[in-house]
Design a protein around this motif. Structure first.
Motif, PDB file in Angstrom:
ATOM      1  N   ALA A  73       2.842 -77.622  21.832  1.00  0.00           N
ATOM      2  CA  ALA A  73       2.808 -76.595  20.796  1.00  0.00           C
ATOM      3  C   ALA A  73       1.403 -76.526  20.213  1.00  0.00           C
ATOM      4  O   ALA A  73       0.851 -77.541  19.787  1.00  0.00           O
ATOM      5  CB  ALA A  73       3.813 -76.953  19.696  1.00  0.00           C
ATOM      6  N   LEU A  74       0.805 -75.344  20.217  1.00  0.00           N
ATOM      7  CA  LEU A  74      -0.548 -75.157  19.678  1.00  0.00           C
ATOM      8  C   LEU A  74      -0.502 -74.037  18.640  1.00  0.00           C
ATOM      9  O   LEU A  74      -0.022 -72.936  18.921  1.00  0.00           O
ATOM     10  CB  LEU A  74      -1.523 -74.842  20.818  1.00  0.00           C
ATOM     11  N   MET A  75      -0.981 -74.357  17.454  1.00  0.00           N
ATOM     12  CA  MET A  75      -0.821 -73.443  16.331  1.00  0.00           C
ATOM     13  C   MET A  75      -1.802 -72.278  16.384  1.00  0.00           C
ATOM     14  O   MET A  75      -2.953 -72.442  16.784  1.00  0.00           O
ATOM     15  CB  MET A  75      -0.999 -74.210  15.027  1.00  0.00           C
TER      16      MET A  75
ATOM     17  N   SER B 226      -8.720 -69.509  15.227  1.00  0.00           N
ATOM     18  CA  SER B 226      -8.518 -70.692  16.062  1.00  0.00           C
ATOM     19  C   SER B 226      -8.155 -71.901  15.210  1.00  0.00           C
ATOM     20  O   SER B 226      -8.663 -72.072  14.096  1.00  0.00           O
ATOM     21  CB  SER B 226      -9.809 -70.986  16.834  1.00  0.00           C
ATOM     22  N   PRO B 227      -7.280 -72.775  15.740  1.00  0.00           N
ATOM     23  CA  PRO B 227      -6.960 -74.000  14.988  1.00  0.00           C
ATOM     24  C   PRO B 227      -8.205 -74.856  14.735  1.00  0.00           C
ATOM     25  O   PRO B 227      -8.249 -75.594  13.762  1.00  0.00           O
ATOM     26  CB  PRO B 227      -5.954 -74.726  15.881  1.00  0.00           C
ATOM     27  N   ILE B 228      -9.201 -74.714  15.582  1.00  0.00           N
ATOM     28  CA  ILE B 228     -10.445 -75.467  15.385  1.00  0.00           C
ATOM     29  C   ILE B 228     -11.085 -75.070  14.060  1.00  0.00           C
ATOM     30  O   ILE B 228     -11.767 -75.849  13.420  1.00  0.00           O
ATOM     31  CB  ILE B 228     -11.401 -75.220  16.578  1.00  0.00           C
TER      32      ILE B 228
ATOM     33  N   VAL C  94      -0.176 -84.178  15.707  1.00  0.00           N
ATOM     34  CA  VAL C  94      -0.031 -84.707  14.353  1.00  0.00           C
ATOM     35  C   VAL C  94      -1.413 -85.104  13.843  1.00  0.00           C
ATOM     36  O   VAL C  94      -2.089 -85.940  14.448  1.00  0.00           O
ATOM     37  CB  VAL C  94       0.933 -85.916  14.331  1.00  0.00           C
ATOM     38  N   SER C  95      -1.828 -84.493  12.754  1.00  0.00           N
ATOM     39  CA  SER C  95      -3.147 -84.779  12.190  1.00  0.00           C
ATOM     40  C   SER C  95      -3.152 -86.156  11.520  1.00  0.00           C
ATOM     41  O   SER C  95      -2.125 -86.621  11.025  1.00  0.00           O
ATOM     42  CB  SER C  95      -3.488 -83.682  11.185  1.00  0.00           C
TER      43      SER C  95
ATOM     44  N   GLN D 116      -1.553 -86.093   8.139  1.00  0.00           N
ATOM     45  CA  GLN D 116      -0.090 -86.155   8.180  1.00  0.00           C
ATOM     46  C   GLN D 116       0.367 -87.571   8.483  1.00  0.00           C
ATOM     47  O   GLN D 116       1.317 -88.078   7.886  1.00  0.00           O
ATOM     48  CB  GLN D 116       0.455 -85.292   9.325  1.00  0.00           C
TER      49      GLN D 116
ATOM     50  N   ASP E 227      -6.835 -86.593  23.528  1.00  0.00           N
ATOM     51  CA  ASP E 227      -8.300 -86.628  23.664  1.00  0.00           C
ATOM     52  C   ASP E 227      -8.783 -88.033  24.017  1.00  0.00           C
ATOM     53  O   ASP E 227      -9.823 -88.491  23.528  1.00  0.00           O
ATOM     54  CB  ASP E 227      -8.985 -86.156  22.368  1.00  0.00           C
TER      55      ASP E 227
ATOM     56  N   GLY F  62      -7.210 -79.526  30.175  1.00  0.00           N
ATOM     57  CA  GLY F  62      -8.314 -78.615  30.478  1.00  0.00           C
ATOM     58  C   GLY F  62      -8.600 -78.442  31.959  1.00  0.00           C
ATOM     59  O   GLY F  62      -9.745 -78.232  32.351  1.00  0.00           O
ATOM     60  N   VAL F  63      -7.565 -78.503  32.793  1.00  0.00           N
ATOM     61  CA  VAL F  63      -7.764 -78.336  34.236  1.00  0.00           C
ATOM     62  C   VAL F  63      -7.830 -76.838  34.557  1.00  0.00           C
ATOM     63  O   VAL F  63      -6.900 -76.093  34.260  1.00  0.00           O
ATOM     64  CB  VAL F  63      -6.632 -79.010  35.038  1.00  0.00           C
ATOM     65  N   GLU F  64      -8.951 -76.414  35.114  1.00  0.00           N
ATOM     66  CA  GLU F  64      -9.162 -74.984  35.349  1.00  0.00           C
ATOM     67  C   GLU F  64      -9.266 -74.616  36.823  1.00  0.00           C
ATOM     68  O   GLU F  64      -9.170 -73.450  37.165  1.00  0.00           O
ATOM     69  CB  GLU F  64     -10.420 -74.518  34.597  1.00  0.00           C
TER      70      GLU F  64
HETATM   71  P1  C2E Z   1      -5.742 -80.433  21.610  1.00  0.00           P
HETATM   72  O1  C2E Z   1      -4.503 -80.986  21.021  1.00  0.00           O
HETATM   73  O2  C2E Z   1      -6.575 -81.364  22.409  1.00  0.00           O
HETATM   74  O3  C2E Z   1      -5.259 -79.172  22.452  1.00  0.00           O
HETATM   75  C1  C2E Z   1      -5.869 -78.760  23.662  1.00  0.00           C
HETATM   76  C2  C2E Z   1      -6.789 -77.594  23.443  1.00  0.00           C
HETATM   77  O4  C2E Z   1      -7.419 -77.276  24.694  1.00  0.00           O
HETATM   78  C3  C2E Z   1      -6.084 -76.321  23.001  1.00  0.00           C
HETATM   79  O5  C2E Z   1      -6.999 -75.602  22.167  1.00  0.00           O
HETATM   80  C4  C2E Z   1      -5.892 -75.589  24.330  1.00  0.00           C
HETATM   81  O6  C2E Z   1      -5.723 -74.193  24.163  1.00  0.00           O
HETATM   82  C5  C2E Z   1      -7.187 -75.916  25.011  1.00  0.00           C
HETATM   83  N1  C2E Z   1      -7.100 -75.814  26.467  1.00  0.00           N
HETATM   84  C6  C2E Z   1      -6.019 -76.029  27.247  1.00  0.00           C
HETATM   85  N2  C2E Z   1      -6.305 -75.859  28.545  1.00  0.00           N
HETATM   86  C7  C2E Z   1      -7.604 -75.527  28.614  1.00  0.00           C
HETATM   87  C8  C2E Z   1      -8.500 -75.209  29.710  1.00  0.00           C
HETATM   88  O7  C2E Z   1      -8.130 -75.224  30.880  1.00  0.00           O
HETATM   89  N3  C2E Z   1      -9.777 -74.923  29.368  1.00  0.00           N
HETATM   90  C9  C2E Z   1     -10.213 -74.896  28.077  1.00  0.00           C
HETATM   91  N4  C2E Z   1     -11.466 -74.579  27.845  1.00  0.00           N
HETATM   92  N5  C2E Z   1      -9.401 -75.193  27.022  1.00  0.00           N
HETATM   93  C10 C2E Z   1      -8.119 -75.504  27.292  1.00  0.00           C
HETATM   94  P2  C2E Z   1      -6.535 -74.927  20.812  1.00  0.00           P
HETATM   95  O8  C2E Z   1      -5.171 -74.319  20.966  1.00  0.00           O
HETATM   96  O9  C2E Z   1      -7.640 -74.061  20.341  1.00  0.00           O
HETATM   97  O10 C2E Z   1      -6.385 -76.162  19.830  1.00  0.00           O
HETATM   98  C11 C2E Z   1      -7.504 -76.915  19.472  1.00  0.00           C
HETATM   99  C12 C2E Z   1      -7.132 -78.169  18.729  1.00  0.00           C
HETATM  100  O11 C2E Z   1      -6.553 -77.836  17.458  1.00  0.00           O
HETATM  101  C13 C2E Z   1      -6.081 -79.016  19.428  1.00  0.00           C
HETATM  102  O12 C2E Z   1      -6.681 -79.804  20.444  1.00  0.00           O
HETATM  103  C14 C2E Z   1      -5.551 -79.829  18.270  1.00  0.00           C
HETATM  104  O13 C2E Z   1      -6.417 -80.910  17.990  1.00  0.00           O
HETATM  105  C15 C2E Z   1      -5.640 -78.830  17.117  1.00  0.00           C
HETATM  106  N6  C2E Z   1      -4.300 -78.251  16.909  1.00  0.00           N
HETATM  107  C16 C2E Z   1      -3.716 -77.186  17.504  1.00  0.00           C
HETATM  108  N7  C2E Z   1      -2.460 -76.983  17.031  1.00  0.00           N
HETATM  109  C17 C2E Z   1      -2.239 -77.959  16.121  1.00  0.00           C
HETATM  110  C18 C2E Z   1      -1.128 -78.311  15.267  1.00  0.00           C
HETATM  111  O14 C2E Z   1      -0.032 -77.713  15.303  1.00  0.00           O
HETATM  112  N8  C2E Z   1      -1.298 -79.381  14.433  1.00  0.00           N
HETATM  113  C19 C2E Z   1      -2.461 -80.095  14.386  1.00  0.00           C
HETATM  114  N9  C2E Z   1      -2.555 -81.132  13.528  1.00  0.00           N
HETATM  115  N10 C2E Z   1      -3.510 -79.817  15.183  1.00  0.00           N
HETATM  116  C20 C2E Z   1      -3.416 -78.758  16.035  1.00  0.00           C
END
Ligand code: C2E
Ligand code: MG
Ligand code: MG
Ligand code: MG
Length: 280
Positions: free
Chosen positions: A60-62, A73-75, A115-116, A119, A177, A234-236
């Protein structure tokens, strides 16, 4: 503050600071209402199991669909949510939402929720996870919590105690990570992690850099010996996939299979990814 810069630049600097502070403050106010206004959404990215040859989980990605800024972006907003404490209600919502949505998938598909550290260090996480499982009816072993190594920089004892009490609920715990944070490996023997998610930076380097393959091999060997699963994030490309497969990585996550998608698109993606299965 450099007084000798003269009044003009001094004032310019302060105005720029004001503007930045105001922009942050505006975003903070907006974020405060985002939940209530229904602007937050979870998207889901599949994790593809190489031995099972199918999707085994979704992360799940917010996403914040801001009325003026568009998709934020969540970033950009997670750090603000952490600084303001808003991550507590937002993270609680995400856990409930992810568990609720996952109950509509097959029983053999897990959901991973980030989970941050904020949290994690709050006293309420355990009961929030318990509530999310109870209310949704999701089997605990289908919920995977993704935490980061930064939790081990200090307060190791408290971190381990919290991890163990989460484990008692029956949920899985993944280290996200992996390889980018605190580099001591000693915590790997102090807690039975279910999964290591190998950071994207190692995957990006795979074709250009022989050292990157050695690192993947070291991580998968270590994880195997400890009975921990590995996911490459991040496998592309199919070239990266081939290397990861031969190094014994268990799951693949990345744009090669799918970008994160809205919950409503999950059933169609599952059909597609089981339709054109990858040759083993
Ligand atoms: P993360 O948990 O390491 O999530 C993986 C990030 O890599 C996601 O970015 C995803 O969209 C991206 N990604 C996946 N596959 C690829 C790929 O093949 N290439 C590239 N370049 N990127 C890829 P996203 O969605 O922008 O999220 C970024 C970070 O934000 C997440 O890293 C996580 O740390 C945080 N995050 C996202 N949703 C939540 C949430 O619900 N709660 C908390 N606490 N953090 C969140
Ligand atoms: Mg993650
Ligand atoms: Mg990650
Ligand atoms: Mg990451």
């Amino acid at each position: 503050r450099a007084k000798h810069d003269g009044k003009g630049s001094h004032r310019f600097f302060e105005n720029a600071m004001d503007a930045e502070a105001q922009a942050r403050r505006a975003m903070e106010v907006d974020l405060h209402d985002a939940l209530r206004k229904g602007e937050l959404e979870l998207h889901f990215q599949p994790l593809f199991g190489l031995s099972q040859n199918r999707v085994t989980a979704f992360e799940a990605l917010m996403r914040w669909n801001h009325p003026v800024r568009g998709m934020v972006s969540p970033i950009d907003f997670i750090p603000l949510a952490e600084e303001t404490g808003l991550i507590i209600p937002i993270g609680e919502w995400a856990l409930h939402e992810a568990c609720r949505i996952a109950t509509s998938w097959g029983d053999d598909i897990r959901v991973a929720v980030n989970v941050s550290p904020v949290q994690f260090r709050s006293s309420t996480l355990n009961s929030i996870v318990f509530q999310a499982l109870a209310r949704s009816g999701l089997e605990p072993q289908r919920l995977e919590l993704e935490i980061t190594e930064s939790l081990f920089i200090d307060n190791v004892e408290a971190t381990l105690a919290s991890l163990h009490s989460l484990k008692v609920l029956g949920v899985r715990v993944a280290l996200d990570d992996f390889g980018t944070g605190y580099s001591s490996l000693s915590y790997l023997r102090s807690f039975p992690f279910d999964k290591l998610k190998i950071d994207r930076s190692f995957i990006v380097d795979l074709l250009a850099n022989e050292g990157a393959t050695a690192i993947i091999r070291a991580i998968t060997t270590l994880a195997d010996a400890l009975g921990i699963e590995t996911t490459a994030e991040g496998v592309e490309s199919s070239e990266q996939l081939d290397i990861l497969r031969s190094e014994g990585c268990n799951q693949i996550q990345g744009y090669l299979f799918s970008r994160p998608i809205p919950a409503g698109e999950v059933p169609a993606l599952l059909m597609k990814l089981s339709g054109d299965r990858m040759a083993a």
